[in-house]
Design an enzyme around this catalytic site. Structure first.
Site, PDB file in Angstrom:
ATOM      1  N   GLU A 157       4.359  34.695  53.952  1.00 41.68           N
ATOM      2  CA  GLU A 157       3.686  33.880  52.966  1.00 41.68           C
ATOM      3  C   GLU A 157       4.146  33.888  51.395  1.00 41.68           C
ATOM      4  O   GLU A 157       3.435  33.861  50.561  1.00 41.68           O
ATOM      5  CB  GLU A 157       2.241  33.890  53.107  1.00 41.68           C
ATOM      6  N   ASN A 199       7.358  34.585  57.933  1.00 45.05           N
ATOM      7  CA  ASN A 199       6.533  33.883  58.464  1.00 45.05           C
ATOM      8  C   ASN A 199       5.525  33.170  57.519  1.00 45.05           C
ATOM      9  O   ASN A 199       5.710  33.683  56.229  1.00 45.05           O
ATOM     10  CB  ASN A 199       5.710  35.171  59.181  1.00 45.05           C
ATOM     11  N   HIS A 235      -2.094  27.716  61.920  1.00 47.98           N
ATOM     12  CA  HIS A 235      -3.660  27.714  61.657  1.00 47.98           C
ATOM     13  C   HIS A 235      -4.177  25.992  61.771  1.00 47.98           C
ATOM     14  O   HIS A 235      -3.822  25.306  60.602  1.00 47.98           O
ATOM     15  CB  HIS A 235      -4.162  28.456  60.546  1.00 47.98           C
ATOM     16  N   GLU A 264       0.383  32.354  64.770  1.00 54.44           N
ATOM     17  CA  GLU A 264      -0.806  32.817  64.663  1.00 54.44           C
ATOM     18  C   GLU A 264      -1.698  31.453  65.102  1.00 54.44           C
ATOM     19  O   GLU A 264      -2.828  31.302  64.358  1.00 54.44           O
ATOM     20  CB  GLU A 264      -1.050  33.297  63.097  1.00 54.44           C
ATOM     21  N   ASP A 266      -4.483  28.774  66.178  1.00 54.19           N
ATOM     22  CA  ASP A 266      -5.615  28.603  66.442  1.00 54.19           C
ATOM     23  C   ASP A 266      -5.974  27.300  66.016  1.00 54.19           C
ATOM     24  O   ASP A 266      -5.358  26.708  65.041  1.00 54.19           O
ATOM     25  CB  ASP A 266      -6.717  29.623  65.796  1.00 54.19           C
TER      26      ASP A 266
HETATM   27  C1  XIL Z   1      -6.272  37.763  58.752  1.00 50.45           C
HETATM   28  C2  XIL Z   1      -6.948  38.529  59.758  1.00 50.45           C
HETATM   29  O1  XIL Z   1      -7.274  37.668  60.793  1.00 50.45           O
HETATM   30  C3  XIL Z   1      -8.373  39.046  59.253  1.00 50.45           C
HETATM   31  O2  XIL Z   1      -8.877  39.924  60.340  1.00 50.45           O
HETATM   32  C4  XIL Z   1      -8.139  39.675  57.954  1.00 50.45           C
HETATM   33  O3  XIL Z   1      -9.298  39.697  57.226  1.00 50.45           O
HETATM   34  C5  XIL Z   1      -7.350  38.752  56.905  1.00 50.45           C
HETATM   35  O4  XIL Z   1      -6.243  38.339  57.732  1.00 50.45           O
HETATM   36  N1  XIL Z   1      -2.181  34.829  57.763  1.00 50.45           N
HETATM   37  C6  XIL Z   1      -1.658  35.907  58.250  1.00 50.45           C
HETATM   38  C7  XIL Z   1      -2.619  36.963  58.944  1.00 50.45           C
HETATM   39  O5  XIL Z   1      -0.612  36.259  58.453  1.00 50.45           O
HETATM   40  O6  XIL Z   1      -2.262  38.203  58.527  1.00 50.45           O
HETATM   41  C8  XIL Z   1      -4.141  36.648  58.591  1.00 50.45           C
HETATM   42  O7  XIL Z   1      -4.808  37.458  59.363  1.00 50.45           O
HETATM   43  C9  XIL Z   1      -4.239  35.233  58.637  1.00 50.45           C
HETATM   44  C10 XIL Z   1      -3.648  34.313  57.810  1.00 50.45           C
END
Ligand code: XIL
Length: 462
Positions: A157, A199, A235, A264, A266
């Site tokens: 990020e 990422n 996401h 990641e 969802d």
């Molecule tokens: C999130 C986790 O799922 C949570 O449990 C934590 O509180 C915050 O981080 N991008 C990422 C992940 O790269 O590491 C993040 O994970 C979600 C967004």
């Protein structure tokens, strides 16, 4: 987190699209788990895992049945692994790695350098002191897990949202624009066998942010900065819908010579709409030969960091949702055209591993033939270590189990394996990849130290 809209929402064909997928899947002996189906396509299907949930039998039961890649949800982040400067704490992360090793699952490391979830001592640092602390952190963590990680999210990020297309402001960014390439070079030196990934989120379609990441990857490739892959968090929700050019965006990055992964995933929603979106993501990945796998960000809806969005594949009780079925069906239906290349190792263009010489050793049909399978190996060797990818191809008939005879030379030590169980020099299928259809293949991996040399695998299947 408020994530900006990235593009037009993909047109969802809803139930009709799912029906087509189901129809196609029924024609072959379809795999019955996500990991098995992805493995049939030379890919993985993973999930984020929280160490403290591993003792929950429902959770681990689904994990070990369905998934063959694991990303620690928080346990490898800077605040978790170096809570006090110079004092490293690996307990929870080690627990996840041990679980993965015991179940033939691979690990994605997440994340070495990130503006978020830094320990407070680092948050308060700047300049040379912070740069040195970052380098020391990466060296220590990547060395601790050397040989055990398929891919590292080296930098997470680092680009800003919005139309500017620039870097995100952070304490790390303020140490100098070269902090990202320094992070990648440091990671390569510590673990030359791991794929090194950038990422990010809101990079899932073509937009100012993904264009900026694209330019960085292009520049890294041109200058020999070691980068092997780009992760797309994906996401997906109403504020950040699935872009209509999702596949095209994955493809343009792949065309730069990096692997791409959905890291990641969802998708907020429920029912047919959510199920259809999941199928679209799977379809896009399978259509891009360098899209090597998909990871969902948790198992049950109740495990999600955004549980109110019910964004995952299993409900709170661990039951399969419609989205699970559409995901499995899309995996089973797709990927018949262009499988990814046999090599799963990173391309290493810079020191400290200049002597990489990928080679494919010839197939050896094994013990007198008629045993139903052949095994071939592809070796990526660098100074001091190697990854062997073994491809098991079924003969004229489908097989339900296989065993590969493979002796590694003396002086080698195996540090990690995936998609396989080992007994001495015999390497056998795990639960999800024993079945291989006629003429199809599955792959497993061995990572180790030393020199792999020329290998002569044998194969028997039944
Ligand atoms: C999130 C986790 O799922 C949570 O449990 C934590 O509180 C915050 O981080 N991008 C990422 C992940 O790269 O590491 C993040 O994970 C979600 C967004």
């Amino acid at each position: 987190m408020n994530r900006a809209r990235t593009g037009g929402a993909i047109a969802l064909a809803g139930a009709a699209a799912i029906a087509v997928v189901v129809g196609l899947a029924s024609s072959a002996q379809a795999a019955t788990t996500l990991g098995a189906s992805a493995a049939d396509k030379g890919r993985y299907f993973g999930t984020a895992v929280a160490a403290y949930k591993l003792s929950d039998a429902t959770y681990s039961g689904i994990l070990d049945r369905e998934f063959n890649m694991i990303t620690p949800e928080n346990e490898m982040k800077w605040d978790a692994t170096e809570p006090t400067q110079g004092q490293f704490s690996y307990g929870s992360a080690d627990q996840i790695v041990a679980h993965a090793n015991a179940h033939g699952q691979r690990m994605r490391g997440h994340a070495l350098a990130w503006h978020s979830q830094q320990p407070s001592w680092a948050q308060n640092m700047s300049g040379t002191a912070l740069r040195n602390a970052m380098v020391n952190h990466i060296t220590n963590v990547a060395t601790h897990y050397q040989g055990k990680i398929y891919a590292w999210d080296v930098v997470n990020e680092a680009f800003a949202d919005g139309s500017g297309g620039g870097r995100r402001d952070s304490n790390l960014q303020r140490t100098g624009n070269d902090w990202i390439e320094v992070a990648f070079r440091t990671a390569r030196a510590a673990d030359p066998g791991a794929k090194l990934c950038y990422n990010d989120y809101n990079t899932d379609g073509q937009n100012a942010k993904s264009n900026a990441v694209y330019a960085m990857v292009q520049d890294f490739k041109a200058r020999g900065v070691p980068i092997d892959c780009v992760g797309f968090q994906s996401h997906i929700n109403s504020g950040s819908p699935l872009p209509s050019d999702y596949q095209a965006n994955l493809q343009r990055f792949a065309n730069l010579g990096v692997d791409v992964q959905i890291t990641e995933l969802d998708i907020a929603g429920s029912g047919t709409a959510q199920a259809s979106s999941y199928a679209s993501v799977v379809k896009a990945c399978l259509a891009v030969s360098r899209c090597t796998g998909i990871t969902v960000w948790g198992i049950r809806d109740s495990d999600s960091w955004r549980s109110g969005d019910t964004p995952l594949l299993f409900d709170n009780n661990g039951n399969k949702k419609a989205s699970y079925t559409s995901t499995l069906d899309a995996l089973n239906a797709g990927g018949t055209s262009s499988p990814p290349p046999v090599s799963t190792s990173p391309s290493r263009s810079t020191s400290p591993s200049p002597s990489v010489s990928p080679s494919v050793s010839p197939s050896n049909p094994g013990g007198g033939g008629g045993n139903g399978c052949t095994a071939t190996t592809s070796v990526n060797q660098w100074q001091g270590g190697f990854v062997v990818t073994v491809r098991v191809t079924a003969g004229a008939a489908a097989i339900n189990s296989w065993a590969v005879g493979l002796t590694l030379p003396s002086g080698t030590t195996v540090t990690s394996t995936w998609n396989v169980t080992r007994s001495g020099n015999t390497w056998s299928n795990v639960s999800y990849n024993g079945h291989v259809n006629a003429g199809q293949y599955t792959e497993f991996g061995i990572q180790g130290t030393g020199t792999a040399g020329t290998l002569s695998p044998t194969c028997s299947g039944s």
